[in-house]
Design a protein around this motif. Structure first.
Motif, PDB file in Angstrom:
ATOM      1  N   GLU A   1       0.841  -1.265   0.067  1.00 47.59           N
ATOM      2  CA  GLU A   1       0.071   0.040   0.200  1.00 47.59           C
ATOM      3  C   GLU A   1       0.715   1.236  -0.031  1.00 47.59           C
ATOM      4  O   GLU A   1       0.466   2.372  -0.417  1.00 47.59           O
ATOM      5  N   GLY A   2       2.020   0.918   0.454  1.00 54.15           N
ATOM      6  CA  GLY A   2       2.988   2.422   0.190  1.00 54.15           C
ATOM      7  C   GLY A   2       3.172   2.700  -1.089  1.00 54.15           C
ATOM      8  O   GLY A   2       3.593   3.895  -1.154  1.00 54.15           O
ATOM      9  N   ASP A   3       2.895   2.006  -2.171  1.00 56.69           N
ATOM     10  CA  ASP A   3       2.960   2.494  -3.391  1.00 56.69           C
ATOM     11  C   ASP A   3       1.905   3.759  -3.634  1.00 56.69           C
ATOM     12  O   ASP A   3       2.007   4.510  -4.512  1.00 56.69           O
ATOM     13  N   PHE A   4       0.850   3.673  -2.803  1.00 61.41           N
ATOM     14  CA  PHE A   4      -0.229   4.754  -3.019  1.00 61.41           C
ATOM     15  C   PHE A   4       0.459   5.992  -2.100  1.00 61.41           C
ATOM     16  O   PHE A   4       0.304   7.124  -2.504  1.00 61.41           O
ATOM     17  N   LEU A   5       1.118   5.799  -1.126  1.00 57.19           N
ATOM     18  CA  LEU A   5       1.616   6.821  -0.302  1.00 57.19           C
ATOM     19  C   LEU A   5       2.418   7.851  -0.936  1.00 57.19           C
ATOM     20  O   LEU A   5       2.290   8.890  -0.877  1.00 57.19           O
ATOM     21  N   TRP A   6       3.491   7.160  -1.530  1.00 62.38           N
ATOM     22  CA  TRP A   6       4.392   8.389  -2.327  1.00 62.38           C
ATOM     23  C   TRP A   6       3.610   9.042  -3.369  1.00 62.38           C
ATOM     24  O   TRP A   6       4.087  10.159  -3.742  1.00 62.38           O
ATOM     25  N   ARG A   7       2.837   8.318  -4.248  1.00 58.66           N
ATOM     26  CA  ARG A   7       2.240   9.028  -5.095  1.00 58.66           C
ATOM     27  C   ARG A   7       1.112  10.097  -4.758  1.00 58.66           C
ATOM     28  O   ARG A   7       1.194  11.298  -5.071  1.00 58.66           O
ATOM     29  N   ILE A   8       0.631   9.885  -3.411  1.00 63.86           N
ATOM     30  CA  ILE A   8      -0.279  10.815  -2.916  1.00 63.86           C
ATOM     31  C   ILE A   8       0.442  11.967  -2.424  1.00 63.86           C
ATOM     32  O   ILE A   8       0.004  13.312  -2.547  1.00 63.86           O
TER      33      ILE A   8
END
Length: 530
Positions: free
Chosen positions: A210-217
């Motif tokens: 889910e960290g893949d969404f974090l850096w994008r946000i």
């Protein structure tokens, strides 16, 4: 003839500080808020990118972006910024400050959003897309430097001009603090929602996908402040100095500035024509180099030397944090917990060291002057970096608190010092005709220094070993002392009008004498005829 003989310039120089000046600071400053957020939030998420895309089967340590790719991810925005500064700085003098001001903001919005997207799921496609859009993001950010500085300097009165320009730049400090705060908050929320074991306990499950969404946000949120200020930026009129001195339209300048300052300004087309003809020289002319050559060398070299240290500090702090005990070793953390600790440390250093320095400059710049603040900042940065370099092992192992204090003080004196003044001085020293271009050249020199930091100095810190970090600190102490001595090429600008500083008003008197017309005689004749 001094600038005070031109009513529109006199009105700008002596205008009382009012609400419009505050809104101008906020509008221009939000660009710098966005700049800082976009440029520095990448430091908080590169370790996460390494965990997600560069963890291989049964590794002995957490995944990490290869050094050459890491340097490129961080440095590509700096290359874009340098290019954007030169292009938009030149356009600002050719087409007008306002016309190109909106373009930079649109680019920043679009590219900040696109930085969080990727064409594909492989490491190559994700990093490739990120680098492509961060280059163009940097290009838009670059344009904001000369345009914001020039617009603010040309709107401000002479008594508070330095403080106003410094306040615009101080929004960079707010952006750095918010970059740390946003990443820290979001990573904490993700961490609570998606807990995971430490890497050394279970390496396969230590990286939350889910960290893949974090850096994008985190990257996409950089577009928000720019979007919020776009409307107001487009409503700002062209600066009175550009309209009058470059376009030669005294009537429009008087109307615009009269409406902005809520006063009546007299249009003086004939005097304006004399003013323009007396200062009609180009950047590459002998006249420019005679008047301003040393100033341009001074502003460019000091900004270059400052940014080697400033960007090395900001971009490498994630590697120094574990060494000084502000974060735990990566093997003791899950991926999201590493992001949380890194961003928390960045936030604390920025809040206690970086942020106050900017606002000390705003408060003291009209009291101490630009020259003294810049000398003091370079000197103190050099001293603290030298101490860290010499006593690195002792500070690292035996006195973490003192290490953090010294490290924070280097940030403080960078910002209560040359990081602020190198932005202010090029907006004041040069004539209106080439002001934006000269600021762009100085700023681009700074970004060249930043690239030396990103591609050169940073490699000493990536391993986390004390020997290379000590060498890096020694190098930075030396570059700061060079900056101290190059500061003597610039002059103090406190309390003087822009035309007096640049010699534009003196050029008219010389021109008048050459054609055999004394200004006071001309005024008496006009009075007699009337």
């Amino acid at each position: 003839m001094s600038s005070s003989n031109l009513a529109v310039l006199n009105a700008l120089d002596n205008a009382r500080t009012q609400w419009y000046h505050v809104t101008a600071i906020i509008i221009a400053g939000m660009g710098f808020f966005t700049d800082a957020y976009d440029l520095f939030c990448i430091s908080t998420v590169t370790k996460l990118l390494g965990r997600i895309y560069y963890t291989h089967d049964n590794p002995s340590k957490p995944g990490k972006i290869p050094d050459n790719i890491n340097n490129f991810v961080i440095g590509v925005a700096l290359v874009g910024t340098l290019s954007g500064q030169l292009v938009f700085g030149w356009l600002g003098d050719k087409l007008g400050r306002k016309k190109v001001y909106g373009i930079t903001l649109v680019m920043m919005c679009i590219c900040a959003i696109c930085s969080g997207l990727s064409f594909g799921r492989t490491a190559k496609s994700v990093i490739g897309t990120l680098c492509f859009f961060r280059f163009w993001l940097g290009f838009g950010i670059g344009g904001d430097y000369p345009l914001s500085a020039t617009i603010m300097s040309e709107y401000a009165n002479k008594k508070t001009r330095g403080a106003f320009i410094a306040a615009v730049f101080a929004m960079q400090g707010v952006g750095i603090v918010v970059a740390g705060l946003v990443t820290m908050t979001l990573s904490y929320i993700f961490l609570k929602r998606y807990p995971a074991p430490a890497f050394k306990e279970d390496w396969k499950n230590s990286t939350q996908q889910e960290g893949d969404f974090l850096w994008r946000i985190v990257l996409m949120l950089g577009a928000l402040p720019a979007i919020l200020t776009y409307y107001w930026r487009m409503k700002m009129p062209e600066t009175g100095r550009y309209t009058a001195l470059i376009e030669g339209n005294a009537k429009q300048a008087a109307l615009d500035m009269g409406r902005v300052l809520d006063i009546e300004v007299q249009a003086e087309q004939e005097k304006l024509s004399q003013f323009k003809s007396a200062n009609d020289y180009t950047l590459f002319s002998r006249e420019f180099f005679k008047r301003h050559g040393l100033h341009l060398i001074g502003t460019s070299t000091t900004w270059f030397l400052l940014d080697i240290a400033f960007y090395s500090q900001n971009l490498t702090q994630k590697d120094i944090f574990p060494a000084i005990g502000l974060t735990d070793p990566a093997v003791d953390l899950s991926a999201l917990k590493e992001v949380f600790q890194t961003s928390r440390a960045m936030f604390l250093i920025a809040l206690l060291g970086t942020f106050p320095g900017y606002w000390f400059t705003v408060f003291f710049i009209e009291r101490l002057g630009r020259f003294i603040i810049q000398l003091l900042g370079f000197f103190m940065m050099s001293i603290f970096m030298l101490i860290i370099g010499i006593k690195y092992d002792y500070l690292k192992h035996d006195n973490h608190i003192l290490f953090a204090v010294f490290y924070g003080l280097t940030f403080f004196f960078a910002n209560f010092g040359p990081n602020s003044t190198t932005f202010v001085l090029p907006a004041e020293l040069f004539p209106t005709r080439v002001r934006s271009t000269c600021h762009a050249i100085s700023a681009a020199s700074g970004k060249a220094g930043a690239m030396v930091g990103a591609f050169g100095v940073q490699k000493y810190t990536l391993s986390g070993e004390s020997g290379p970090i000590k060498r890096a600190m020694m190098i930075l102490a030396f570059t700061n002392m060079l900056g101290f001595f190059f500061t003597f090429l610039v002059s103090e600008t406190k309390g003087r009008s822009l035309e007096e500083i640049s010699g534009e008003d003196g050029g008219i008197e010389a021109n008048a004498k050459e054609i055999g017309v004394e200004m006071n005689e001309e005024n008496r004749t006009k009075g007699w005829e009337a």
